[in-house]
Design a protein around this motif. Structure first.
Motif, mmCIF file in Angstrom:
data_model
loop_
_atom_site.group_PDB
_atom_site.id
_atom_site.type_symbol
_atom_site.label_atom_id
_atom_site.label_comp_id
_atom_site.label_asym_id
_atom_site.label_seq_id
_atom_site.Cartn_x
_atom_site.Cartn_y
_atom_site.Cartn_z
ATOM 1 N N GLU A 416 -2.315 -65.197 -11.874
ATOM 2 C CA GLU A 416 -1.523 -65.083 -10.647
ATOM 3 C C GLU A 416 -0.041 -65.310 -10.940
ATOM 4 O O GLU A 416 0.829 -64.639 -10.372
ATOM 5 C CB GLU A 416 -2.031 -66.107 -9.621
ATOM 6 C CG GLU A 416 -1.582 -65.832 -8.189
ATOM 7 C CD GLU A 416 -1.967 -64.452 -7.704
ATOM 8 O OE1 GLU A 416 -1.112 -63.804 -7.052
ATOM 9 O OE2 GLU A 416 -3.091 -64.002 -7.975
ATOM 10 N N ARG A 419 1.413 -62.151 -12.347
ATOM 11 C CA ARG A 419 1.706 -61.167 -11.304
ATOM 12 C C ARG A 419 2.977 -61.546 -10.558
ATOM 13 O O ARG A 419 3.786 -60.673 -10.204
ATOM 14 C CB ARG A 419 0.528 -61.065 -10.340
ATOM 15 C CG ARG A 419 -0.754 -60.535 -10.980
ATOM 16 C CD ARG A 419 -1.856 -60.356 -9.942
ATOM 17 N NE ARG A 419 -3.118 -59.971 -10.572
ATOM 18 C CZ ARG A 419 -4.118 -60.797 -10.833
ATOM 19 N NH1 ARG A 419 -4.009 -62.091 -10.514
ATOM 20 N NH2 ARG A 419 -5.220 -60.365 -11.413
ATOM 21 N N GLY A 420 3.155 -62.831 -10.345
ATOM 22 C CA GLY A 420 4.367 -63.299 -9.671
ATOM 23 C C GLY A 420 5.612 -63.017 -10.497
ATOM 24 O O GLY A 420 6.656 -62.609 -9.955
ATOM 25 N N ALA A 422 5.951 -60.623 -12.716
ATOM 26 C CA ALA A 422 6.177 -59.172 -12.711
ATOM 27 C C ALA A 422 6.821 -58.732 -11.400
ATOM 28 O O ALA A 422 7.737 -57.890 -11.389
ATOM 29 C CB ALA A 422 4.853 -58.445 -12.915
ATOM 30 N N GLU A 423 6.367 -59.314 -10.303
ATOM 31 C CA GLU A 423 6.939 -58.960 -9.000
ATOM 32 C C GLU A 423 8.396 -59.408 -8.909
ATOM 33 O O GLU A 423 9.258 -58.668 -8.406
ATOM 34 C CB GLU A 423 6.114 -59.626 -7.896
ATOM 35 C CG GLU A 423 6.543 -59.240 -6.495
ATOM 36 C CD GLU A 423 5.662 -59.875 -5.431
ATOM 37 O OE1 GLU A 423 6.072 -59.881 -4.263
ATOM 38 O OE2 GLU A 423 4.554 -60.341 -5.770
ATOM 39 N N LYS A 424 8.678 -60.587 -9.431
ATOM 40 C CA LYS A 424 10.044 -61.120 -9.395
ATOM 41 C C LYS A 424 11.001 -60.245 -10.198
ATOM 42 O O LYS A 424 12.155 -60.020 -9.787
ATOM 43 C CB LYS A 424 10.040 -62.541 -9.947
ATOM 44 C CG LYS A 424 11.388 -63.242 -9.897
ATOM 45 C CD LYS A 424 11.266 -64.667 -10.420
ATOM 46 C CE LYS A 424 12.609 -65.376 -10.392
ATOM 47 N NZ LYS A 424 12.507 -66.767 -10.921
ATOM 48 N N LYS A 426 10.492 -57.124 -10.764
ATOM 49 C CA LYS A 426 10.275 -55.741 -10.330
ATOM 50 C C LYS A 426 9.811 -54.879 -11.506
ATOM 51 O O LYS A 426 10.226 -53.730 -11.679
ATOM 52 C CB LYS A 426 11.535 -55.168 -9.701
ATOM 53 C CG LYS A 426 11.963 -55.920 -8.440
ATOM 54 C CD LYS A 426 13.206 -55.321 -7.806
ATOM 55 C CE LYS A 426 13.581 -56.095 -6.540
ATOM 56 N NZ LYS A 426 14.819 -55.562 -5.896
ATOM 57 N N SER A 429 4.646 -53.133 -14.590
ATOM 58 C CA SER A 429 3.337 -53.659 -14.981
ATOM 59 C C SER A 429 3.541 -55.038 -15.570
ATOM 60 O O SER A 429 4.629 -55.364 -16.074
ATOM 61 C CB SER A 429 2.689 -52.730 -16.011
ATOM 62 O OG SER A 429 1.622 -53.372 -16.678
#
Length: 617
Positions: A416, A419-420, A422-424, A426, A429
């Protein structure tokens, strides 16, 4: 030699050998039948109860005793293992209210460990040196598969370059059983060694269940140097010239009686699940079962994982996974790699013809299905590698604390966090995060396809980052390494003649969705996860019991593949990525992985050549 069972047979749910009990528990399902699977792993014995639809309706386990008298020595006791098996069966039956008169067959799997008994009285023989006297009363007669005491014996065997070594990837492993037998000869009092008879642990268990001296092809072919009759000119199975050359001529006496004898002469050898015999009065009483239940020929634990997974019916985008073969054809098995993933990972593939692969054990004929061949590759440490990398990082305790706060395990938390991150950033993948981090993870040596126990780890891209983000990056790189090395093993096997196009996983790592996605993406093939993630192996063992139970009066039984096809339970599929960017990244990372693998071997060789003779000066 084992042959195909093409003639009519009794299916397990037809013509039961005993009348069902009138116990009220059976009133709703008066025709239900059950099969017991027993799985003896390194740390525990498990029993599952499978019904005649292939569903697991009972499951219990008990921890096995383990003794480590000195570093590298690991010992167990068949007395203790048997107690754990009987306790697990009783609890699985009682907790789930199973009527014992509905049990039709029992199948066993176990680790490939060496069990030693006396041929005089069938009692356990202590394998604990230097006195071998069982003074603690624990009946320690099992040298565990991971025991590394026979280093010199293994080197001596491999120095022979005997033709038999072709069937173990070119070198016998210290984990196999012949080096351990040779160690016992070199260390036991001669008169005691002369009284010993030797079993793979699985065969020891079917012996304890039935009293039969029957051996399984899976045990003797895969781990004891037995070459099936007709393969490479083999006449008796056991190779007298090989045993004589390595110093075990004693075992050749009386037609190899102490190892199981010669098939149809003074011994009997069976393929997986074929009927060994029936449950004895003594064993039945200890298990809480009626005597006379069919007992099937056992297999090594990883091979039970193959049985419990690759027979599942699966579809991809509405089409059969292998559209060029009939839905239930055994040829499907040739395209399916079973990956049994726990502390380490074992890779098993079946082929119609023998396929030799450097660094991969086998090919082994007749071990699961008559006349077909099995190959066994492996990664020395996968689950253990992940655990090591996480627990040795400075941020481990912080990560563990946060995971506990969220009431989750550390792997789910790290995924998790990935994923955080990667989202931060942008990122397209999570793999983007590790694009400049190159980790080669053979910290525990390499089993396949290099077969080099001296391989170590290597990292390019180290920084001074001690933070949680730094741990997560290292964790990701470790999963990426496991996926890329799986690709390497599959690629080497396919280039040698296998036709693998899908991976059927089992074991605890199946729960790690990020790892499963990486394996599918790196190998560019679907990964299938079974319904019984933690019980695929013991489920496979129960299928052996079902095959034994199908045996008719003429000794014919239902083909194992048909039983697998009927009882296997598909779970979910992880499809390979369609993201071109991720594909390009992983292809490039794979090339770097191969270079790291090759360069480490080259560097060691160059240094060894440079310092040759230095220590002698």
């Amino acid at each position: 030699m084992a042959t195909h069972n093409q003639m009519p047979f009794r299916q397990p749910n037809q013509q039961p050998s005993r009348q069902l009990s009138t116990d009220p528990r059976n009133e709703l399902h008066p025709h239900v039948e059950h099969y017991i699977g027993v799985d003896v792993g390194t740390g525990s014995a498990r029993a599952c109860i499978m019904n005649d639809q292939g569903d697991i309706v009972g499951l219990a386990s008990e921890n096995i005793g383990l003794w480590q008298p000195q570093t590298g020595y690991y010992e167990q006791s068949t007395t203790d293992i048997w107690r754990c098996i009987c306790s697990s069966i009783r609890r699985a039956m009682d907790q789930h209210n199973i009527d014992n008169s509905t049990i039709r067959g029992i199948g066993f799997d176990a680790t490939c460990s060496l069990a030693v008994f006396s041929h005089d009285n069938d009692e356990p023989v202590c394998i604990t040196g230097p006195n071998f006297d069982n003074k603690d009363g624990n009946d320690r007669n099992v040298i565990l598969w991971l025991d590394h005491r026979p280093v010199d014996e293994t080197n001596k065997i491999n120095a022979t370059n005997h033709n038999l070594l072709r069937y173990v990837g070119g070198k016998i492993s210290i984990e196999m059983e012949i080096p351990k037998v040779l160690w016992l000869k070199n260390n036991m009092p001669r008169e005691l060694f002369n009284r010993c008879k030797f079993y793979d642990l699985t065969d020891a268990l079917t012996h304890m269940a039935t009293g039969s001296e029957t051996r399984s092809f899976c045990s003797v072919v895969c781990k004891q140097g037995f070459v099936p009759v007709g393969v490479d000119g083999s006449v008796k199975g056991w190779q007298e010239d090989f045993l004589t050359e390595i110093g075990l001529k004693d075992l050749c006496e009386d037609n190899f009686k102490r190892m199981g004898g010669v098939d149809t002469v003074n011994g009997r050898y069976l393929t997986a699940g074929e009927l060994v015999g029936t449950l004895s009065e003594k064993a039945a009483q200890e298990m809480g079962l009626p005597p006379g239940i069919a007992v099937g020929s056992g297999v090594i634990d990883a091979y039970a994982g193959w049985i419990g997974t690759v027979g599942a019916k699966v579809k991809l985008d509405g089409d059969t996974l292998n559209s060029d073969v009939a839905k239930n054809d055994v040829a499907q098995a040739f395209t399916r790699l079973a990956a049994v993933a726990g502390t380490s990972t074992c890779h098993l593939a079946m082929s119609e013809k023998p396929v030799f692969v450097n660094g991969v054990w086998g090919p082994y004929r007749d071990v699961l299905i008559p006349d077909f061949w099995m190959a066994e590759g492996g990664q020395s440490a996968t689950g253990e590698l992940l655990k090591h990398i996480i627990e040795t990082h400075p941020a481990f305790h912080e990560a563990q604390s946060v995971a506990e706060t969220f009431n989750t395990n550390i792997y789910d938390y790290l995924n998790e966090h990935l994923r955080g991150m990667a989202e931060k950033e942008k990122a397209p993948s999570i793999s983007w995060l590790g694009r400049h981090f190159f980790f080669y993870g053979d910290l525990f040596g390499n089993r396949s396809p290099i077969a080099d126990p001296n391989m170590k780890g290597a990292v390019i891209g180290l920084s001074s980052d001690k933070s949680l983000d730094g741990l997560v990056l290292y964790y990701y790189a470790t999963m990426e390494f496991i996926a890329l090395q799986t690709h390497q093993i599959v690629d080497v096997m396919n280039k040698s003649g296998h036709i693998i196009s899908s991976i059927f996983m089992s074991g605890s790592q199946c729960q790690n969705d990020v790892l499963m996605q990486l394996v599918a993406a790196a190998c560019d093939m679907p990964v299938l996860i079974p319904r019984y993630v933690h019980a695929a192996v013991v489920h496979g063992a129960a299928m052996l019991g079902a095959k034994a139970a199908s045996t008719d009066k003429e000794g014919r039984s239902e083909p194992l593949w048909d039983i697998m096809d009927r009882f296997s339970k598909a779970g979910k599929m992880v499809k390979p990525t369609t993201d071109d960017g991720l594909k390009k990244l992983l292809r490039t990372k794979y090339n770097v992985f191969l270079e790291q693998c090759e360069s480490q071997q080259r560097y060691r060789k160059e240094v060894d050549e440079a310092v040759a003779g230095w220590m002698k000066k």
